[in-house]
Design a protein around this motif. Structure first.
Motif, PDB file in Angstrom:
ATOM      1  N   GLU A 104      10.456  14.098   3.705  1.00 28.24           N
ATOM      2  CA  GLU A 104      10.912  13.712   5.032  1.00 28.24           C
ATOM      3  C   GLU A 104      11.034  12.189   5.085  1.00 28.24           C
ATOM      4  N   HIS A 105      12.048  11.730   5.796  1.00 31.31           N
ATOM      5  CA  HIS A 105      12.274  10.292   5.916  1.00 31.31           C
ATOM      6  C   HIS A 105      12.573   9.972   7.374  1.00 31.31           C
ATOM      7  N   LEU A 106      11.712   9.180   7.998  1.00 28.43           N
ATOM      8  CA  LEU A 106      11.916   8.697   9.358  1.00 28.43           C
ATOM      9  C   LEU A 106      12.391   7.254   9.270  1.00 28.43           C
ATOM     10  N   SER A 107      13.631   7.013   9.663  1.00 27.13           N
ATOM     11  CA  SER A 107      14.241   5.687   9.549  1.00 27.13           C
ATOM     12  C   SER A 107      14.652   5.226  10.938  1.00 27.13           C
ATOM     13  N   TYR A 108      14.242   3.993  11.322  1.00 27.77           N
ATOM     14  CA  TYR A 108      14.400   3.534  12.699  1.00 27.77           C
ATOM     15  C   TYR A 108      15.263   2.286  12.769  1.00 27.77           C
TER      16      TYR A 108
ATOM     17  N   GLY B  68       0.812  -1.210   0.000  1.00 30.16           N
ATOM     18  CA  GLY B  68       0.000   0.000   0.000  1.00 30.16           C
ATOM     19  C   GLY B  68       0.848   1.264   0.000  1.00 30.16           C
ATOM     20  N   GLY B  69       2.065   1.203   0.573  1.00 29.34           N
ATOM     21  CA  GLY B  69       2.983   2.327   0.492  1.00 29.34           C
ATOM     22  C   GLY B  69       3.508   2.510  -0.921  1.00 29.34           C
ATOM     23  N   GLU B  70       3.841   1.399  -1.580  1.00 24.22           N
ATOM     24  CA  GLU B  70       4.187   1.432  -3.008  1.00 24.22           C
ATOM     25  C   GLU B  70       3.058   2.066  -3.809  1.00 24.22           C
ATOM     26  N   LEU B  71       1.827   1.619  -3.523  1.00 21.41           N
ATOM     27  CA  LEU B  71       0.661   2.140  -4.230  1.00 21.41           C
ATOM     28  C   LEU B  71       0.446   3.620  -3.951  1.00 21.41           C
ATOM     29  N   ALA B  72       0.649   4.054  -2.707  1.00 30.08           N
ATOM     30  CA  ALA B  72       0.468   5.470  -2.368  1.00 30.08           C
ATOM     31  C   ALA B  72       1.408   6.343  -3.195  1.00 30.08           C
ATOM     32  N   LEU B  73       2.671   5.918  -3.338  1.00 27.03           N
ATOM     33  CA  LEU B  73       3.618   6.673  -4.161  1.00 27.03           C
ATOM     34  C   LEU B  73       3.173   6.685  -5.627  1.00 27.03           C
ATOM     35  N   LEU B  74       2.709   5.535  -6.121  1.00 28.94           N
ATOM     36  CA  LEU B  74       2.258   5.448  -7.503  1.00 28.94           C
ATOM     37  C   LEU B  74       1.043   6.335  -7.756  1.00 28.94           C
TER      38      LEU B  74
ATOM     39  N   ARG C 256       6.760  13.372  -9.931  1.00 30.76           N
ATOM     40  CA  ARG C 256       5.496  13.945 -10.408  1.00 30.76           C
ATOM     41  C   ARG C 256       4.491  14.188  -9.282  1.00 30.76           C
ATOM     42  N   ILE C 257       4.815  13.771  -8.076  1.00 29.61           N
ATOM     43  CA  ILE C 257       3.886  13.965  -6.950  1.00 29.61           C
ATOM     44  C   ILE C 257       3.724  15.456  -6.685  1.00 29.61           C
ATOM     45  N   HIS C 258       2.495  15.876  -6.447  1.00 28.27           N
ATOM     46  CA  HIS C 258       2.159  17.300  -6.326  1.00 28.27           C
ATOM     47  C   HIS C 258       2.066  17.764  -4.873  1.00 28.27           C
ATOM     48  N   GLY C 259       2.973  17.328  -4.052  1.00 28.74           N
ATOM     49  CA  GLY C 259       2.972  17.756  -2.664  1.00 28.74           C
ATOM     50  C   GLY C 259       4.058  17.047  -1.890  1.00 28.74           C
ATOM     51  N   PRO C 260       4.169  17.335  -0.597  1.00 26.90           N
ATOM     52  CA  PRO C 260       5.228  16.738   0.229  1.00 26.90           C
ATOM     53  C   PRO C 260       5.038  15.240   0.427  1.00 26.90           C
ATOM     54  N   ILE C 261       6.146  14.573   0.732  1.00 23.09           N
ATOM     55  CA  ILE C 261       6.158  13.116   0.904  1.00 23.09           C
ATOM     56  C   ILE C 261       6.830  12.789   2.223  1.00 23.09           C
ATOM     57  N   LEU C 262       6.255  11.841   2.958  1.00 26.19           N
ATOM     58  CA  LEU C 262       6.855  11.315   4.186  1.00 26.19           C
ATOM     59  C   LEU C 262       7.072   9.817   4.021  1.00 26.19           C
TER      60      LEU C 262
ATOM     61  N   THR D 102       0.556   9.736 -10.183  1.00 29.43           N
ATOM     62  CA  THR D 102      -0.376   9.592 -11.310  1.00 29.43           C
ATOM     63  C   THR D 102      -1.492  10.627 -11.274  1.00 29.43           C
ATOM     64  N   PHE D 103      -1.958  10.984 -10.074  1.00 30.05           N
ATOM     65  CA  PHE D 103      -3.143  11.838  -9.949  1.00 30.05           C
ATOM     66  C   PHE D 103      -2.792  13.142  -9.233  1.00 30.05           C
ATOM     67  N   PRO D 104      -2.790  14.270  -9.932  1.00 27.28           N
ATOM     68  CA  PRO D 104      -2.408  15.557  -9.332  1.00 27.28           C
ATOM     69  C   PRO D 104      -3.303  16.010  -8.191  1.00 27.28           C
ATOM     70  N   ALA D 105      -4.516  15.455  -8.081  1.00 26.06           N
ATOM     71  CA  ALA D 105      -5.417  15.871  -6.999  1.00 26.06           C
ATOM     72  C   ALA D 105      -4.885  15.485  -5.628  1.00 26.06           C
ATOM     73  N   LEU D 106      -3.960  14.520  -5.564  1.00 27.46           N
ATOM     74  CA  LEU D 106      -3.392  14.085  -4.285  1.00 27.46           C
ATOM     75  C   LEU D 106      -2.246  15.021  -3.921  1.00 27.46           C
ATOM     76  N   ARG D 107      -2.370  15.699  -2.783  1.00 25.22           N
ATOM     77  CA  ARG D 107      -1.437  16.766  -2.435  1.00 25.22           C
ATOM     78  C   ARG D 107      -0.494  16.426  -1.296  1.00 25.22           C
ATOM     79  N   ALA D 108      -0.513  15.209  -0.802  1.00 20.61           N
ATOM     80  CA  ALA D 108       0.453  14.756   0.203  1.00 20.61           C
ATOM     81  C   ALA D 108       0.455  13.237   0.183  1.00 20.61           C
ATOM     82  N   VAL D 109       1.632  12.644   0.426  1.00 20.98           N
ATOM     83  CA  VAL D 109       1.777  11.186   0.413  1.00 20.98           C
ATOM     84  C   VAL D 109       2.543  10.758   1.653  1.00 20.98           C
ATOM     85  N   VAL D 110       2.002   9.762   2.372  1.00 19.18           N
ATOM     86  CA  VAL D 110       2.706   9.111   3.477  1.00 19.18           C
ATOM     87  C   VAL D 110       2.877   7.648   3.103  1.00 19.18           C
ATOM     88  N   ALA D 111       4.126   7.184   3.096  1.00 19.92           N
ATOM     89  CA  ALA D 111       4.429   5.818   2.676  1.00 19.92           C
ATOM     90  C   ALA D 111       5.160   5.098   3.798  1.00 19.92           C
ATOM     91  N   TYR D 112       4.477   4.135   4.429  1.00 21.60           N
ATOM     92  CA  TYR D 112       5.079   3.285   5.452  1.00 21.60           C
ATOM     93  C   TYR D 112       5.749   2.091   4.774  1.00 21.60           C
TER      94      TYR D 112
END
Length: 443
Positions: free
Chosen positions: A383-387, A252-258, A344-350, A262-272
């Motif tokens: 932003e990248h939180l790595s543990y 689902g994190g892979e999918l969130a990035l994809l 191509r993502i139209h906003g910040p990514i975590l 793909t869709f400019p309406a998405l303005r922020a992405v969080v990928a676990y």
């Protein structure tokens, strides 16, 4: 984003067993604790009014399967006349080190004791016990995924299989689409959607396979399905269409990035624990997991399942391990074709990852996305939180730590998720409020 919780009366915390000579406990009390709250709330557990040097054993228990309960215990010394879990490490017990919520995540299944817990598994019972094991304080607390007033409804529109959660305040609200991983259905996404809605976001827990009438497995899922979800949300009166994001874990994190790419309406992405490259279906490795406009998207490692199993056998490897993924990661041409165009993502990514992920090489797979963002001059915040010490099972905090080994519900393969319960719990406790802050700033 803090919530004020109702506080129970301190007098109800005590069990009236302390006689005139029992100075260790006769004035003891829990510092004020709420009667209910969200599962991600951090509590201040403190026993006051103890004799200096007294030993106190704290126990937290909740109902489990029939005949069992979930329990954690830890023994403390009241050096200054109190025990404070934000300051004190236990002498012994279910967890080690200073951890305000250690009793919550370190619970393990044990035989049930009549009267020890409430019948409702959402209710936890905290007791303080003296050297003889006698309980002299008791407090019950109901932990929920939904705040009061949050509304939830099943979505039966546009061919979606989803659950919509809306906060009690009037909208329109910032909104998150929440996606689970390769286990399908509403696993992971429904709980996250509930908690985010309790924090002021409208959320859509969106299933995309593994539940009727959706495909039974992760196999050639059309991105148009998610496009319909975005369109449906954008028209909903509770949703601000200018503030829609997406969050997902593992596949689902892979999918969130994809989807973000793909869709400019998405303005922020969080990928676990995601991948920055696309992988085949599960378990149908001869097909892609995702399609767009009728075509399968380029995928790393796409091959007949029998060929993959033969490669694993020849290398002496098991499926769903970091070493297995390395069998195909050396093919740079294939990796380039399968890399998600995250620029191509139209906003910040975590990104949130564990450096001991034993399911797949999450740090390396995330690195493909991070390098691409840097090389392509990405215009938004990353932003990248790595543990260190944490594995694949990083999620919401203060719940029973998930097992580090589990059976995949689709493939039935035994998977090593990596990490330790303590490291995974602490990664969740640190990342969750930072993720909420990221969404507040981004949406």
């Amino acid at each position: 984003m803090r919530r004020t919780l109702p506080v129970g009366r301190a007098a109800r915390n005590s069990i009236d067993r302390a006689g005139p000579g029992s100075g260790t406990v006769q004035h003891a009390r829990f510092a004020p604790l709420p009667a209910h709250g969200l599962v991600d709330e951090t509590l201040h557990l403190r026993v006051e009014g103890l004799e200096p040097g007294a030993r106190v054993r704290l126990r937290l228990a909740s109902a489990g399967a029939p005949g069992t309960m979930w329990m954690a215990e830890a023994t403390f010394v009241a050096d200054a006349g109190d025990v404070d879990l934000t300051r004190d490490a236990p002498l012994e017990g279910s967890y080690a080190g200073v951890d305000p919520m250690g009793l919550f995540w370190s619970r393990a299944a044990v035989p049930g004791v009549p009267g020890e817990t409430a019948a409702d598994p959402a209710v936890v019972t905290l007791t303080a016990r003296d050297a003889s094991g006698q309980a002299f304080l008791r407090h019950e607390l109901r932990r929920s995924f939904l705040a009061a007033g949050v509304r939830q409804a099943s979505v039966d529109a546009a061919g979606l299989v989803a659950r919509l959660f809306t906060p009690p305040a009037r909208g329109p609200h910032p909104t998150m689409i929440v996606l689970g991983g390769s286990d399908g259905g509403f696993r992971w996404c429904s709980e996250v959607a509930s908690l985010l809605a309790s924090r002021g976001f409208a959320t859509l827990a969106l299933a995309y396979f593994g539940i009727e009438p959706l495909p039974p497995t992760l196999d050639r899922i059309p991105l148009e399905y998610f496009e319909r979800a975005i369109d449906w949300l954008s028209a909903h009166p509770a949703v601000d269409p200018r503030r829609i994001g997406v969050i997902g874990a593992s596949r689902g994190g892979e999918l969130a990035l994809l989807l973000g790419a793909t869709f400019p309406a998405l303005r922020a992405v969080v990928a676990y624990v995601p991948s920055g490259i696309l992988w085949p279906g599960v378990p149908q490795m001869d097909h892609a997991a995702w399609t767009w406009q009728g075509r399968e998207l380029p995928t790393a490692g796409q091959m007949p399942l029998a060929d993959w199993q033969r490669m694993l056998a020849d290398a002496g490897l098991q499926d769903d391990t970091p070493e297995a993924y390395q069998l195909v990661l050396h093919d740079l041409g294939m990796i380039e074709a399968a890399t998600i165009p995250v620029e191509r993502i139209h906003g910040p990514i975590l990104f949130i990852t564990g450096r001991d992920d034993r399911l797949w090489p999450c740090e390396q797979l995330t690195g493909f996305a991070l390098r691409r963002l840097q090389e392509r001059g990405f215009a938004h915040r990353v932003e990248h939180l790595s543990y260190g010490g944490a594995g694949h099972a990083i999620g919401w905090p203060h719940v029973i730590a998930p097992a580090t080994r589990t059976t995949h519900p689709v493939t039935r393969a035994v998977m090593d998720l990596g990490g330790t319960p303590a490291a995974n719990a602490r990664a969740a406790a640190d990342s969750w409020p930072r993720m909420l802050d990221f969404l507040q700033r981004s949406l």
